[in-house]
Design a protein around this motif. Structure first.
Motif, short mmCIF file in Angstrom:
data_model
loop_
_atom_site.label_atom_id
_atom_site.label_comp_id
_atom_site.label_asym_id
_atom_site.label_seq_id
_atom_site.Cartn_x
_atom_site.Cartn_y
_atom_site.Cartn_z
N ARG A 158 16.68 13.99 54.87
CA ARG A 158 15.64 12.55 54.47
C ARG A 158 16.59 12.35 52.93
NH1 ARG A 158 11.11 12.00 54.91
NH2 ARG A 158 10.59 12.71 52.66
N ARG A 159 16.35 13.90 52.17
CA ARG A 159 17.01 12.98 50.75
C ARG A 159 18.37 13.74 50.55
NH1 ARG A 159 14.00 18.08 47.40
NH2 ARG A 159 13.34 18.58 49.46
N PHE A 160 19.20 14.41 51.79
CA PHE A 160 20.63 14.72 51.78
C PHE A 160 21.55 13.26 52.42
CE2 PHE A 160 24.99 15.88 54.08
CZ PHE A 160 25.39 16.31 52.58
N LEU A 161 21.05 12.82 52.93
CA LEU A 161 21.68 11.28 53.40
C LEU A 161 20.47 10.26 52.21
CD1 LEU A 161 19.86 10.49 57.39
CD2 LEU A 161 21.84 11.95 56.65
N ARG A 162 19.90 10.24 51.59
CA ARG A 162 20.07 8.98 50.66
C ARG A 162 21.28 9.96 49.55
NH1 ARG A 162 14.22 9.52 49.00
NH2 ARG A 162 13.93 8.19 50.85
N LEU A 163 20.94 10.76 49.00
CA LEU A 163 22.09 11.08 48.31
C LEU A 163 23.24 10.69 48.60
CD1 LEU A 163 22.10 12.66 45.64
CD2 LEU A 163 22.78 14.88 47.36
N ALA A 164 23.85 10.91 49.98
CA ALA A 164 25.36 10.61 50.62
C ALA A 164 24.95 9.06 50.45
CB ALA A 164 25.36 10.88 51.59
N ALA A 165 24.12 7.99 51.01
CA ALA A 165 24.20 6.50 50.54
C ALA A 165 25.33 6.16 48.91
CB ALA A 165 23.19 6.56 51.28
N ALA A 166 24.02 7.00 48.09
CA ALA A 166 24.43 6.40 46.43
C ALA A 166 25.51 7.00 46.08
CB ALA A 166 23.16 7.87 46.25
N TYR A 167 26.39 7.92 46.84
CA TYR A 167 28.03 8.44 46.67
C TYR A 167 28.17 7.41 46.83
CZ TYR A 167 32.20 11.07 45.87
OH TYR A 167 33.38 10.93 46.01
N ARG A 168 27.88 6.87 48.34
CA ARG A 168 28.97 6.05 49.75
C ARG A 168 28.85 4.81 48.19
NH1 ARG A 168 26.67 5.30 53.62
NH2 ARG A 168 26.33 7.64 53.83
N ALA A 169 27.66 4.56 47.73
CA ALA A 169 27.82 2.68 47.10
C ALA A 169 28.54 2.95 45.94
CB ALA A 169 25.88 2.86 46.59
N LEU A 170 28.71 4.62 45.43
CA LEU A 170 28.91 4.10 43.55
C LEU A 170 30.93 4.76 43.59
CD1 LEU A 170 26.29 6.16 41.48
CD2 LEU A 170 27.07 3.46 41.64
N ARG A 171 30.88 5.56 45.07
CA ARG A 171 32.33 5.68 44.73
C ARG A 171 33.69 5.04 44.85
NH1 ARG A 171 33.12 7.90 51.07
NH2 ARG A 171 33.53 5.94 51.88
N PRO A 172 35.05 5.71 44.30
CA PRO A 172 35.92 4.70 44.69
C PRO A 172 35.95 3.73 45.76
CG PRO A 172 36.46 6.52 43.70
CD PRO A 172 35.15 6.76 43.85
N PRO A 173 36.48 2.46 46.24
CA PRO A 173 37.09 2.28 48.12
C PRO A 173 38.32 2.99 47.94
CG PRO A 173 37.66 0.07 46.05
CD PRO A 173 36.65 1.34 45.57
N ARG A 174 38.15 3.61 49.24
CA ARG A 174 39.50 4.22 50.03
C ARG A 174 39.73 2.48 50.49
NH1 ARG A 174 36.78 8.63 54.44
NH2 ARG A 174 35.94 9.66 52.66
N GLY A 175 41.28 3.04 50.30
CA GLY A 175 42.74 2.15 50.45
C GLY A 175 42.82 2.41 51.54
N ASP A 176 44.03 2.40 52.05
CA ASP A 176 44.60 1.93 53.67
C ASP A 176 45.73 3.54 53.56
OD1 ASP A 176 44.09 -0.28 54.55
OD2 ASP A 176 45.92 -1.76 54.02
N PRO A 177 45.81 4.26 54.99
CA PRO A 177 45.83 5.31 54.62
C PRO A 177 47.49 5.16 54.25
CG PRO A 177 45.37 5.54 56.47
CD PRO A 177 44.95 3.92 56.30
N PRO A 178 48.03 6.49 53.68
CA PRO A 178 49.72 6.11 53.18
C PRO A 178 50.29 5.95 54.41
CG PRO A 178 48.61 8.76 52.40
CD PRO A 178 47.83 7.57 53.13
N THR A 179 52.05 5.73 54.50
CA THR A 179 52.38 5.55 55.48
C THR A 179 53.80 6.61 55.30
OG1 THR A 179 53.30 3.73 54.65
CG2 THR A 179 52.06 3.36 56.52
N HIS A 180 53.80 6.95 54.55
CA HIS A 180 54.84 8.19 54.19
C HIS A 180 56.37 7.36 54.71
CE1 HIS A 180 52.00 10.67 52.74
NE2 HIS A 180 51.36 10.68 53.87
N GLY A 181 56.46 5.62 55.07
CA GLY A 181 57.92 5.44 55.63
C GLY A 181 58.30 5.42 56.90
#
Length: 115
Positions: free
Chosen positions: A74-97
Motif C-alpha cells: 500500500r505504501r509503495f502504491l501511494r509513493l508511485a501515485a505521488a511520483y506520477r502526480a509530480l513527474r514531468p508530463p510525457r510527450g509523444d514518443p519520438p518518430t525518428h523521421g
C-alpha cells in the motif's frame, strides 16, 4: 396497451456523482495527501530531486524487501501515485523521421474513370 416507461437499469443507472480527485491514488480515509509530503521533498524541488527522492523511498518501502509485511504494498502504491502526480508530463514518443504505418490501400473513388 399502455406505453412502457423506460427505466435505466443496471449498476450504472443511479451512480452517485464522482468527486474530483486532484491526485488519484493518494486519497486516504483522512483525506487527500500532499504528494510532496509523501515523497519527502519541498514544493519547489526540481524534477531531478523529485526523481531521486522517489527512487530512494522506493528502496525503503518496496514490497520485495519484506514480503511478510502487507502494508509495504500500500505504501509503495501511494509513493508511485505521488511520483506520477509530480513527474514531468510525457510527450509523444519520438518518430525518428519514419512515416506512419501503412493502413492499407487508399479507398477507391466512386466516379467512373474518364473515357
Amino acid at each position: 396497451m399502455a406505453a412502457r416507461r423506460r427505466v435505466p437499469m443496471g449498476p450504472w443507472a443511479a451512480a452517485p456523482p464522482l468527486l474530483p480527485r486532484t491526485h488519484p491514488g493518494l486519497c486516504t480515509r483522512a483525506g487527500p495527501r500532499d504528494p510532496y509530503e509523501v515523497l519527502g521533498v519541498r514544493p519547489d524541488a526540481s524534477p531531478a530531486e523529485i526523481r531521486a527522492a522517489f527512487l530512494a523511498r522506493c528502496k525503503e518501502v518496496h514490497p520485495d524487501g519484506d514480503p511478510a509485511d502487507p502494508s509495504r504494498h500500500r505504501r509503495f502504491l501511494r509513493l508511485a501515485a505521488a511520483y506520477r502526480a509530480l513527474r514531468p508530463p510525457r510527450g509523444d514518443p519520438p518518430t525518428h523521421g519514419t512515416p506512419p504505418p501503412c493502413r492499407g490501400p487508399p479507398p477507391r473513388s466512386r466516379t467512373p474513370p474518364p473515357r
